[in-house]
Design a protein around this motif. Structure first.
Motif, mmCIF file in Angstrom:
data_model
loop_
_atom_site.group_PDB
_atom_site.id
_atom_site.type_symbol
_atom_site.label_atom_id
_atom_site.label_comp_id
_atom_site.label_asym_id
_atom_site.label_seq_id
_atom_site.Cartn_x
_atom_site.Cartn_y
_atom_site.Cartn_z
ATOM 1 N N SER A 37 1.640 -6.229 -5.007
ATOM 2 C CA SER A 37 2.799 -6.517 -4.045
ATOM 3 C C SER A 37 2.752 -5.684 -2.885
ATOM 4 C CB SER A 37 4.020 -6.465 -4.919
ATOM 5 O OG SER A 37 4.028 -7.609 -5.971
ATOM 6 N N VAL A 38 2.558 -4.306 -3.056
ATOM 7 C CA VAL A 38 2.807 -3.369 -2.093
ATOM 8 C C VAL A 38 1.571 -3.771 -1.063
ATOM 9 C CG1 VAL A 38 2.168 -1.048 -1.351
ATOM 10 C CG2 VAL A 38 3.677 -1.535 -3.436
ATOM 11 N N ILE A 39 0.331 -4.182 -1.579
ATOM 12 C CA ILE A 39 -0.851 -4.342 -0.574
ATOM 13 C C ILE A 39 -0.214 -5.573 -0.010
ATOM 14 C CG2 ILE A 39 -2.954 -5.103 -0.400
ATOM 15 C CD1 ILE A 39 -3.580 -3.413 -3.120
ATOM 16 N N ALA A 40 0.110 -6.653 -0.299
ATOM 17 C CA ALA A 40 0.730 -7.828 0.370
ATOM 18 C C ALA A 40 1.889 -7.543 1.378
ATOM 19 C CB ALA A 40 1.317 -8.848 -0.747
ATOM 20 N N MET A 41 2.682 -6.582 0.783
ATOM 21 C CA MET A 41 3.780 -5.955 1.813
ATOM 22 C C MET A 41 3.175 -5.670 3.113
ATOM 23 S SD MET A 41 6.518 -4.420 -0.637
ATOM 24 C CE MET A 41 7.547 -3.703 0.512
ATOM 25 N N MET A 42 1.993 -4.629 2.825
ATOM 26 C CA MET A 42 1.320 -4.148 3.907
ATOM 27 C C MET A 42 0.673 -5.193 4.865
ATOM 28 S SD MET A 42 -0.227 -0.719 2.435
ATOM 29 C CE MET A 42 -0.466 0.189 3.777
ATOM 30 N N GLU A 43 0.025 -6.119 4.204
ATOM 31 C CA GLU A 43 -0.801 -7.143 4.876
ATOM 32 C C GLU A 43 0.424 -7.965 5.731
ATOM 33 O OE1 GLU A 43 -4.668 -7.403 1.914
ATOM 34 O OE2 GLU A 43 -2.889 -9.108 1.790
#
Length: 91
Positions: free
Chosen positions: A25-31
């Protein structure tokens, strides 16, 4: 190599899988270019979850592997083992 399976391992694995989901989820938030404060908050939660899992694994190892290896102890050795267990909580 001997098996190192303990009753706590499934619960620890469950915690790590939950942390893995949060990390995705954090990676998606960054993207998605989400706010850095939101990302940092979620990263903190992931870090805390992994730290908690690590601590549980270490405590379980002490409780089951080290104590079995040491065997029955005298009062002085027992105090040393208890102190060791206490200090590992701060890892």
């Amino acid at each position: 190599m001997t098996d190192h399976i303990h009753e706590s391992h499934p619960e620890i694995a469950k915690r790590l899988k939950r942390a893995e989901g949060h990390l995705r989820s954090v990676i998606a938030m960054m993207e998605e270019h989400r706010a850095c404060v939101d990302i940092a908050q979620q990263l903190h939660a992931v870090e805390k979850a992994i730290s908690t899992a690590k601590r549980a694994l270490i405590q379980d190892h002490i409780d089951h592997c080290l104590e079995d290896a040491v065997g029955k102890e005298g009062r002085a050795q027992r105090a040393s083992m208890d102190e060791f267990k206490t200090i590992t909580k701060y890892l």
